[in-house]
Scaffold this motif. Sequence first.
Motif, PDB file in Angstrom:
ATOM      1  N   SER A 121       0.828  -1.200   0.000  1.00  0.00           N
ATOM      2  CA  SER A 121       0.000   0.000   0.000  1.00  0.00           C
ATOM      3  C   SER A 121       0.867   1.256   0.000  1.00  0.00           C
ATOM      4  CB  SER A 121      -0.923  -0.014   1.223  1.00  0.00           C
ATOM      5  OG  SER A 121      -1.661   1.163   1.311  1.00  0.00           O
ATOM      6  N   GLY A 131       2.683   1.687  -3.263  1.00  0.00           N
ATOM      7  CA  GLY A 131       1.783   2.054  -4.347  1.00  0.00           C
ATOM      8  C   GLY A 131       1.259   3.475  -4.277  1.00  0.00           C
ATOM      9  N   ALA A 132       1.560   4.164  -3.196  1.00  0.00           N
ATOM     10  CA  ALA A 132       1.092   5.546  -3.063  1.00  0.00           C
ATOM     11  C   ALA A 132       1.857   6.439  -4.037  1.00  0.00           C
ATOM     12  CB  ALA A 132       1.275   6.038  -1.631  1.00  0.00           C
ATOM     13  N   ASP A 133       1.129   7.331  -4.673  1.00  0.00           N
ATOM     14  CA  ASP A 133       1.775   8.280  -5.576  1.00  0.00           C
ATOM     15  C   ASP A 133       1.629   9.689  -4.995  1.00  0.00           C
ATOM     16  OD1 ASP A 133      -0.869   9.092  -6.121  1.00  0.00           O
ATOM     17  OD2 ASP A 133      -0.923   8.045  -8.045  1.00  0.00           O
ATOM     18  N   GLU A 134       2.031  10.666  -5.761  1.00  0.00           N
ATOM     19  CA  GLU A 134       1.989  12.044  -5.276  1.00  0.00           C
ATOM     20  C   GLU A 134       0.583  12.448  -4.838  1.00  0.00           C
ATOM     21  OE1 GLU A 134       2.871  16.545  -6.931  1.00  0.00           O
ATOM     22  OE2 GLU A 134       3.735  14.842  -7.984  1.00  0.00           O
ATOM     23  N   PHE A 135      -0.423  11.972  -5.560  1.00  0.00           N
ATOM     24  CA  PHE A 135      -1.808  12.320  -5.251  1.00  0.00           C
ATOM     25  C   PHE A 135      -2.320  11.611  -4.001  1.00  0.00           C
ATOM     26  CE2 PHE A 135      -6.415  11.591  -5.802  1.00  0.00           C
ATOM     27  CZ  PHE A 135      -6.846  12.910  -5.777  1.00  0.00           C
ATOM     28  N   THR A 136      -2.025  10.328  -3.845  1.00  0.00           N
ATOM     29  CA  THR A 136      -2.603   9.532  -2.747  1.00  0.00           C
ATOM     30  C   THR A 136      -1.748   9.496  -1.478  1.00  0.00           C
ATOM     31  OG1 THR A 136      -1.594   7.477  -3.565  1.00  0.00           O
ATOM     32  CG2 THR A 136      -3.821   8.034  -4.365  1.00  0.00           C
ATOM     33  N   ARG A 137      -0.496   9.897  -1.573  1.00  0.00           N
ATOM     34  CA  ARG A 137       0.420   9.774  -0.435  1.00  0.00           C
ATOM     35  C   ARG A 137      -0.078  10.508   0.817  1.00  0.00           C
ATOM     36  NH1 ARG A 137       4.518  10.527  -3.020  1.00  0.00           N
ATOM     37  NH2 ARG A 137       5.093   8.363  -3.203  1.00  0.00           N
TER      38      ARG A 137
END
Length: 125
Positions: free
Chosen positions: A24, A27-33
């Motif tokens: 998880s 898999g986090a990117d700039e938007f979801t982090r």
Amino acid sequence: MTELFEKGLKVRKEVLGEDYVNKSIAGADEFTRTMAEWSTEFCWGALWTRPGVDRRTRSIVNLAMISVLNRPHELKLHVKAALKNGLTKDEIKEIFLQVAVYAGVPAGIDSFRIAREAFKELENG
């Protein structure tokens, strides 16, 4: 990272499993982090570490609430966590029967289906 985040990360890994949490986070990117960090810090660090209610009880509450809110991904995850936190399949069944009576049969039916999927995933490794 804050101390609360570190505490939350530890509990999150203990409850949900280290592999799931690591995937998880990876898999986090700039938007979801930000959401991932915020939920780890506040849900897991601030709430799940409080001494007033044990993890088993928190799992019971989560199963009922998440099933009523119709969040299937989170429900499957928390069914697996509930087993880790000491609930039995029979207890999970009773929780979802109560959901069906108080929140509607469709919610209960979906919860049973999702729980069965979670049980199969755990059995198949």
